[in-house]
Design a protein around this motif. Structure first.
Motif, mmCIF file in Angstrom:
data_model
loop_
_atom_site.group_PDB
_atom_site.id
_atom_site.type_symbol
_atom_site.label_atom_id
_atom_site.label_comp_id
_atom_site.label_asym_id
_atom_site.label_seq_id
_atom_site.Cartn_x
_atom_site.Cartn_y
_atom_site.Cartn_z
ATOM 1 N N ASP A 159 0.428 -15.953 -17.326
ATOM 2 C CA ASP A 159 -0.286 -14.694 -17.547
ATOM 3 C C ASP A 159 0.532 -13.505 -17.059
ATOM 4 O O ASP A 159 0.527 -12.434 -17.683
ATOM 5 C CB ASP A 159 -1.637 -14.717 -16.833
ATOM 6 C CG ASP A 159 -2.616 -15.704 -17.464
ATOM 7 O OD1 ASP A 159 -2.384 -16.090 -18.626
ATOM 8 O OD2 ASP A 159 -3.583 -16.078 -16.788
ATOM 9 N N ILE A 160 1.212 -13.706 -15.923
ATOM 10 C CA ILE A 160 2.058 -12.630 -15.391
ATOM 11 C C ILE A 160 3.156 -12.281 -16.389
ATOM 12 O O ILE A 160 3.419 -11.106 -16.685
ATOM 13 C CB ILE A 160 2.689 -13.042 -14.047
ATOM 14 C CG1 ILE A 160 1.638 -13.114 -12.934
ATOM 15 C CG2 ILE A 160 3.811 -12.078 -13.639
ATOM 16 C CD1 ILE A 160 1.139 -11.787 -12.452
ATOM 17 N N LYS A 161 3.810 -13.293 -16.916
ATOM 18 C CA LYS A 161 4.934 -13.072 -17.826
ATOM 19 C C LYS A 161 4.484 -12.475 -19.157
ATOM 20 O O LYS A 161 5.195 -11.692 -19.778
ATOM 21 C CB LYS A 161 5.676 -14.388 -18.061
ATOM 22 C CG LYS A 161 6.404 -14.895 -16.819
ATOM 23 C CD LYS A 161 7.018 -16.267 -17.042
ATOM 24 C CE LYS A 161 7.734 -16.754 -15.789
ATOM 25 N NZ LYS A 161 8.297 -18.118 -15.951
ATOM 26 N N GLU A 162 3.267 -12.853 -19.581
ATOM 27 C CA GLU A 162 2.765 -12.352 -20.872
ATOM 28 C C GLU A 162 2.071 -11.010 -20.754
ATOM 29 O O GLU A 162 2.069 -10.223 -21.703
ATOM 30 C CB GLU A 162 1.803 -13.372 -21.476
ATOM 31 C CG GLU A 162 2.464 -14.680 -21.890
ATOM 32 C CD GLU A 162 1.466 -15.683 -22.426
ATOM 33 O OE1 GLU A 162 0.255 -15.390 -22.383
ATOM 34 O OE2 GLU A 162 1.898 -16.769 -22.882
ATOM 35 N N GLY A 163 1.488 -10.732 -19.592
ATOM 36 C CA GLY A 163 0.683 -9.521 -19.478
ATOM 37 C C GLY A 163 1.250 -8.445 -18.593
ATOM 38 O O GLY A 163 0.621 -7.403 -18.389
ATOM 39 N N GLY A 164 2.380 -8.675 -17.979
ATOM 40 C CA GLY A 164 2.958 -7.650 -17.116
ATOM 41 C C GLY A 164 2.758 -7.964 -15.650
ATOM 42 O O GLY A 164 2.195 -8.983 -15.278
ATOM 43 N N LYS A 165 3.236 -7.057 -14.813
ATOM 44 C CA LYS A 165 3.185 -7.259 -13.365
ATOM 45 C C LYS A 165 1.776 -7.028 -12.823
ATOM 46 O O LYS A 165 1.003 -6.253 -13.379
ATOM 47 C CB LYS A 165 4.155 -6.306 -12.672
ATOM 48 C CG LYS A 165 5.614 -6.572 -13.003
ATOM 49 C CD LYS A 165 6.507 -5.581 -12.290
ATOM 50 C CE LYS A 165 7.976 -5.841 -12.637
ATOM 51 N NZ LYS A 165 8.865 -4.863 -11.965
ATOM 52 N N PRO A 166 1.453 -7.663 -11.725
ATOM 53 C CA PRO A 166 0.137 -7.434 -11.105
ATOM 54 C C PRO A 166 0.115 -6.097 -10.389
ATOM 55 O O PRO A 166 1.144 -5.470 -10.170
ATOM 56 C CB PRO A 166 0.029 -8.590 -10.114
ATOM 57 C CG PRO A 166 1.448 -8.864 -9.744
ATOM 58 C CD PRO A 166 2.248 -8.642 -10.988
ATOM 59 N N ASN A 167 -1.080 -5.668 -10.038
ATOM 60 C CA ASN A 167 -1.248 -4.437 -9.276
ATOM 61 C C ASN A 167 -0.651 -4.637 -7.882
ATOM 62 O O ASN A 167 -1.182 -5.383 -7.066
ATOM 63 C CB ASN A 167 -2.752 -4.117 -9.178
ATOM 64 C CG ASN A 167 -2.999 -2.782 -8.515
ATOM 65 O OD1 ASN A 167 -2.246 -2.356 -7.656
ATOM 66 N ND2 ASN A 167 -4.063 -2.126 -8.937
ATOM 67 N N LYS A 168 0.450 -3.978 -7.602
ATOM 68 C CA LYS A 168 1.153 -4.190 -6.337
ATOM 69 C C LYS A 168 0.310 -3.794 -5.130
ATOM 70 O O LYS A 168 0.480 -4.341 -4.039
ATOM 71 C CB LYS A 168 2.459 -3.394 -6.326
ATOM 72 C CG LYS A 168 3.460 -3.835 -7.384
ATOM 73 C CD LYS A 168 4.728 -3.003 -7.295
ATOM 74 C CE LYS A 168 5.703 -3.362 -8.397
ATOM 75 N NZ LYS A 168 6.935 -2.548 -8.333
ATOM 76 N N ALA A 169 -0.590 -2.857 -5.314
ATOM 77 C CA ALA A 169 -1.385 -2.363 -4.186
ATOM 78 C C ALA A 169 -2.302 -3.443 -3.618
ATOM 79 O O ALA A 169 -2.636 -3.408 -2.435
ATOM 80 C CB ALA A 169 -2.219 -1.167 -4.626
ATOM 81 N N ILE A 170 -2.714 -4.405 -4.430
ATOM 82 C CA ILE A 170 -3.631 -5.435 -3.934
ATOM 83 C C ILE A 170 -2.976 -6.806 -3.928
ATOM 84 O O ILE A 170 -3.556 -7.763 -3.441
ATOM 85 C CB ILE A 170 -4.922 -5.499 -4.771
ATOM 86 C CG1 ILE A 170 -4.603 -5.995 -6.195
ATOM 87 C CG2 ILE A 170 -5.649 -4.190 -4.794
ATOM 88 C CD1 ILE A 170 -5.827 -6.412 -6.946
ATOM 89 N N PHE A 171 -1.790 -6.894 -4.474
ATOM 90 C CA PHE A 171 -1.138 -8.203 -4.547
ATOM 91 C C PHE A 171 -0.409 -8.466 -3.246
ATOM 92 O O PHE A 171 0.685 -7.975 -3.010
ATOM 93 C CB PHE A 171 -0.164 -8.233 -5.729
ATOM 94 C CG PHE A 171 0.215 -9.627 -6.143
ATOM 95 C CD1 PHE A 171 1.349 -10.225 -5.646
ATOM 96 C CD2 PHE A 171 -0.572 -10.335 -7.022
ATOM 97 C CE1 PHE A 171 1.710 -11.501 -6.021
ATOM 98 C CE2 PHE A 171 -0.222 -11.622 -7.415
ATOM 99 C CZ PHE A 171 0.918 -12.198 -6.916
ATOM 100 N N ARG A 172 -1.047 -9.239 -2.374
ATOM 101 C CA ARG A 172 -0.476 -9.527 -1.064
ATOM 102 C C ARG A 172 -0.493 -11.034 -0.827
ATOM 103 O O ARG A 172 -1.472 -11.710 -1.098
ATOM 104 C CB ARG A 172 -1.276 -8.845 0.048
ATOM 105 C CG ARG A 172 -1.295 -7.319 -0.051
ATOM 106 C CD ARG A 172 0.058 -6.730 0.352
ATOM 107 N NE ARG A 172 0.011 -5.278 0.388
ATOM 108 C CZ ARG A 172 0.279 -4.492 -0.647
ATOM 109 N NH1 ARG A 172 0.608 -5.024 -1.806
ATOM 110 N NH2 ARG A 172 0.208 -3.184 -0.537
ATOM 111 N N LEU A 173 0.580 -11.544 -0.327
ATOM 112 C CA LEU A 173 0.631 -12.948 0.076
ATOM 113 C C LEU A 173 1.394 -12.999 1.390
ATOM 114 O O LEU A 173 2.583 -13.282 1.434
ATOM 115 C CB LEU A 173 1.321 -13.797 -0.989
ATOM 116 C CG LEU A 173 1.350 -15.324 -0.729
ATOM 117 C CD1 LEU A 173 -0.059 -15.846 -0.487
ATOM 118 C CD2 LEU A 173 1.985 -16.061 -1.893
ATOM 119 N N ASN A 174 0.672 -12.678 2.479
ATOM 120 C CA ASN A 174 1.340 -12.576 3.776
ATOM 121 C C ASN A 174 1.522 -13.940 4.435
ATOM 122 O O ASN A 174 1.038 -14.962 3.954
ATOM 123 C CB ASN A 174 0.567 -11.622 4.697
ATOM 124 C CG ASN A 174 -0.876 -12.063 4.896
ATOM 125 O OD1 ASN A 174 -1.161 -13.250 4.992
ATOM 126 N ND2 ASN A 174 -1.788 -11.095 4.954
#
Length: 229
Positions: free
Chosen positions: A141-156
């Motif tokens: 889905d990422i590759k087909e639909g573009g990048k995720p919203n960086k503001a909420i995309f966190r994987l600490n």
């Protein structure tokens, strides 16, 4: 009654002999807990002949606890309270029969535990494979639909460690390698299989690992909550 009488004499043996300890194991009260020099405990259950082997079914995991390397039963003849005078000492054959019954009960328990562990391992593998499938779909889905919203995309690091501890999977963002790649990857080298997960819990957390579906669903929910541009 018999146990209570015996405990009076046992207490006089020394401070390392504890009777009716209510704090050592949850949901059970050993008749005798002997504190060892290592800080661990040995447990003795005083029981009637007809109940021989029942420590294997007691609450609190008597035979599988990390800090209890030794358990035993002290068996006395089952008493006929209608006619106490008819109660006799155990014969050699009766002692042997009691030992055999306890051994058979222990063997049965070991077999049941082995079957349970195999079931847990199969479930563990199934859930891990499900997470891999979910991640593959997310990456597509990422590759087909573009990048995720960086503001909420966190994987600490805390989230990663939590997933590893709960599911055995070390998951990270590909941005760790390529800052423009927001797909996910399962780090196989640092992930754990079922046996490794069980050993980790035993040696590092001093408790038994149990597979929980909700821990795997939490990863799926985390991905579902990510908003793509």
């Amino acid at each position: 009654m018999i146990e209570g009488k015996a405990n009076v004499g046992i207490k006089a043996l020394g401070s390392e002999f504890e009777t009716q300890n209510t704090t050592l194991l949850k949901g059970t009260r050993p008749d005798v807990a002997i504190k060892l020099s290592t800080g661990n405990y040995a447990l003795v259950d005083i029981t009637a002949q007809k109940s021989a082997g029942h420590i294997l079914d007691k609450k609190g995991n008597w035979t599988g606890h990390a800090n209890i390397p030794y358990v035993a039963e002290s068996i006395y003849p089952s008493i006929n309270f209608d006619d106490p005078s008819s109660t006799k000492s155990l014969s050699d054959d009766e002692v042997e029969a009691a030992i055999k019954a306890a051994k058979e009960s222990e063997d049965f328990k070991k077999l049941a535990e082995q079957e349970w562990l195999e079931q847990q391992e199969n479930i563990f593998k199934k859930y891990q494979e499900k997470v891999e499938e979910i991640i593959d779909n997310f990456n597509r889905d990422i590759k087909e639909g573009g990048k995720p919203n960086k503001a909420i995309f966190r994987l600490n690091q805390r989230t990663r460690q939590s997933w590893l501890e709960e599911t055995g999977l070390m998951i990270r963002l590909n941005t760790d390698i390529n800052k423009d790649d927001y797909t996910l990857i399962i780090d196989k080298y640092n992930s754990r299989n079922y046996k490794e997960q069980v050993e980790f819990y035993k040696n590092n957390l001093n408790k038994e690992y149990r597979v929980k579906q909700n821990n795997y669903k939490a990863i799926e929910q985390w991905l579902d909550d990510k908003i793509l541009n």
